[in-house]
Scaffold this motif. Structure first.
Motif, PDB file in Angstrom:
ATOM      1  N   LYS A  61       1.920   8.098 -13.094  1.00 54.72           N
ATOM      2  CA  LYS A  61       3.196   9.066 -13.039  1.00 54.72           C
ATOM      3  C   LYS A  61       4.101   8.765 -12.015  1.00 54.72           C
ATOM      4  N   PHE A  62       3.718   7.893 -10.905  1.00 57.97           N
ATOM      5  CA  PHE A  62       4.439   7.545  -9.622  1.00 57.97           C
ATOM      6  C   PHE A  62       4.398   6.236  -9.603  1.00 57.97           C
ATOM      7  N   ASP A  63       5.498   5.754  -8.899  1.00 57.30           N
ATOM      8  CA  ASP A  63       5.844   4.474  -8.448  1.00 57.30           C
ATOM      9  C   ASP A  63       5.511   4.472  -6.947  1.00 57.30           C
ATOM     10  N   ILE A  64       4.509   3.427  -6.283  1.00 61.37           N
ATOM     11  CA  ILE A  64       3.950   3.611  -5.144  1.00 61.37           C
ATOM     12  C   ILE A  64       4.531   2.201  -4.309  1.00 61.37           C
ATOM     13  N   SER A  65       4.910   2.497  -3.211  1.00 60.70           N
ATOM     14  CA  SER A  65       5.298   1.219  -2.462  1.00 60.70           C
ATOM     15  C   SER A  65       4.911   1.524  -1.142  1.00 60.70           C
ATOM     16  N   VAL A  66       3.861   0.365  -0.795  1.00 56.79           N
ATOM     17  CA  VAL A  66       3.192   0.331   0.604  1.00 56.79           C
ATOM     18  C   VAL A  66       3.572  -0.808   1.437  1.00 56.79           C
ATOM     19  N   LYS A  67       3.728  -0.213   2.775  1.00 57.02           N
ATOM     20  CA  LYS A  67       3.979  -1.398   3.899  1.00 57.02           C
ATOM     21  C   LYS A  67       2.522  -1.412   4.703  1.00 57.02           C
ATOM     22  N   VAL A  68       1.787  -2.105   4.811  1.00 58.28           N
ATOM     23  CA  VAL A  68       0.448  -2.044   5.557  1.00 58.28           C
ATOM     24  C   VAL A  68       0.439  -3.093   6.547  1.00 58.28           C
ATOM     25  N   ASN A  69      -0.253  -3.035   7.576  1.00 57.17           N
ATOM     26  CA  ASN A  69      -0.500  -3.992   8.441  1.00 57.17           C
ATOM     27  C   ASN A  69      -1.965  -3.759   9.405  1.00 57.17           C
ATOM     28  N   GLY A  70      -2.415  -4.783   9.752  1.00 50.48           N
ATOM     29  CA  GLY A  70      -3.649  -4.799  10.598  1.00 50.48           C
ATOM     30  C   GLY A  70      -4.791  -4.594   9.841  1.00 50.48           C
ATOM     31  N   GLY A  71      -6.078  -4.952  10.530  1.00 47.24           N
ATOM     32  CA  GLY A  71      -7.560  -4.925   9.780  1.00 47.24           C
ATOM     33  C   GLY A  71      -7.702  -6.040   8.631  1.00 47.24           C
ATOM     34  N   GLY A  72      -8.634  -5.630   7.958  1.00 52.54           N
ATOM     35  CA  GLY A  72      -8.893  -6.466   6.408  1.00 52.54           C
ATOM     36  C   GLY A  72      -8.733  -5.622   5.473  1.00 52.54           C
ATOM     37  N   PHE A  73      -9.083  -6.147   4.270  1.00 50.14           N
ATOM     38  CA  PHE A  73      -8.781  -5.446   3.134  1.00 50.14           C
ATOM     39  C   PHE A  73      -9.425  -4.024   2.799  1.00 50.14           C
ATOM     40  N   ASN A  74     -10.641  -4.100   3.444  1.00 50.07           N
ATOM     41  CA  ASN A  74     -11.289  -2.568   3.411  1.00 50.07           C
ATOM     42  C   ASN A  74     -10.545  -1.606   4.145  1.00 50.07           C
ATOM     43  N   GLY A  75     -10.161  -1.894   5.245  1.00 49.93           N
ATOM     44  CA  GLY A  75      -9.664  -0.927   6.182  1.00 49.93           C
ATOM     45  C   GLY A  75      -8.384  -0.502   5.599  1.00 49.93           C
ATOM     46  N   GLN A  76      -7.503  -1.649   4.833  1.00 49.39           N
ATOM     47  CA  GLN A  76      -6.204  -1.413   4.412  1.00 49.39           C
ATOM     48  C   GLN A  76      -6.247  -0.442   3.213  1.00 49.39           C
ATOM     49  N   THR A  77      -7.398  -0.739   2.472  1.00 49.57           N
ATOM     50  CA  THR A  77      -7.408  -0.175   1.280  1.00 49.57           C
ATOM     51  C   THR A  77      -7.730   1.516   1.532  1.00 49.57           C
ATOM     52  N   GLY A  78      -8.631   1.748   2.757  1.00 48.39           N
ATOM     53  CA  GLY A  78      -8.734   3.105   3.161  1.00 48.39           C
ATOM     54  C   GLY A  78      -7.557   3.722   3.735  1.00 48.39           C
ATOM     55  N   ALA A  79      -6.704   3.035   4.245  1.00 43.93           N
ATOM     56  CA  ALA A  79      -5.544   3.502   5.014  1.00 43.93           C
ATOM     57  C   ALA A  79      -4.672   3.882   3.887  1.00 43.93           C
ATOM     58  N   ILE A  80      -4.497   3.015   2.879  1.00 43.55           N
ATOM     59  CA  ILE A  80      -3.541   3.329   1.474  1.00 43.55           C
ATOM     60  C   ILE A  80      -3.970   4.429   0.930  1.00 43.55           C
ATOM     61  N   ARG A  81      -5.232   4.719   0.604  1.00 42.34           N
ATOM     62  CA  ARG A  81      -5.881   5.725  -0.056  1.00 42.34           C
ATOM     63  C   ARG A  81      -5.471   7.259   0.704  1.00 42.34           C
ATOM     64  N   LEU A  82      -5.769   6.983   2.152  1.00 48.29           N
ATOM     65  CA  LEU A  82      -5.160   8.223   2.733  1.00 48.29           C
ATOM     66  C   LEU A  82      -4.021   8.660   2.623  1.00 48.29           C
ATOM     67  N   GLY A  83      -2.743   7.461   2.868  1.00 48.71           N
ATOM     68  CA  GLY A  83      -1.594   7.912   2.640  1.00 48.71           C
ATOM     69  C   GLY A  83      -1.100   8.520   1.364  1.00 48.71           C
ATOM     70  N   ILE A  84      -1.702   7.968   0.181  1.00 48.20           N
ATOM     71  CA  ILE A  84      -1.439   8.397  -1.242  1.00 48.20           C
ATOM     72  C   ILE A  84      -1.975   9.843  -1.328  1.00 48.20           C
ATOM     73  N   ALA A  85      -3.389  10.092  -0.983  1.00 48.42           N
ATOM     74  CA  ALA A  85      -3.792  11.572  -0.818  1.00 48.42           C
ATOM     75  C   ALA A  85      -2.783  12.383  -0.018  1.00 48.42           C
TER      76      ALA A  85
END
Length: 131
Positions: A61-85
């Protein structure tokens, strides 16, 4: 609601910081200008990232645009998930109960412990030699 409305939130995990923008759309997710499937190396990370959307039945239902930096893929995934929530909480406060039960809106504060002098790592001491 206005169709051009954009919600923004920040998510953090380990050393990663993600700035998430959500707006009504067809369900595309872009991370640092790339499609999420080509940016993330594993399908499980993409599934983990979409978890808040699936739980609140907002997948696609939503278009999501993310700007992420730092850490590895696991940390970035967790950060994006928290931002979406956090964006989903702004959109509809009724999502809070579902997201809270599954631990989606709790910031995981675990970070790497600093190295201490005289040690090889944070707690690893040099090998002891009796003679």
């Amino acid at each position: 609601m206005a169709e051009s409305k954009v919600w923004k939130a920040t998510g953090r995990r380990k050393r990663s910081i993600a700035q998430v923008s959500m707006s009504y759309g067809k369900g595309s997710i872009t991370v640092n200008g790339e499609d999420v499937n080509s940016y993330m190396p594993y399908e499980t990370l993409v599934m983990d990232l979409k978890q808040p959307l699936v739980l609140t039945e907002n997948d696609g239902k939503f278009d999501i645009s993310v700007k992420v930096n730092g850490g590895g893929f696991n940390g970035q995934t967790g950060a994006i998930r928290l931002g979406i929530a956090r964006c989903l909480l702004q959109i509809d406060p009724n999502n809070r109960t579902v997201l809270k039960e599954t631990g989606m809106i709790t910031r995981d504060s675990r970070i790497k412990e600093r190295k201490k002098y005289g040690l090889k790592k944070a707690r690893r001491a040099p090998q002891f030699s009796k003679r």
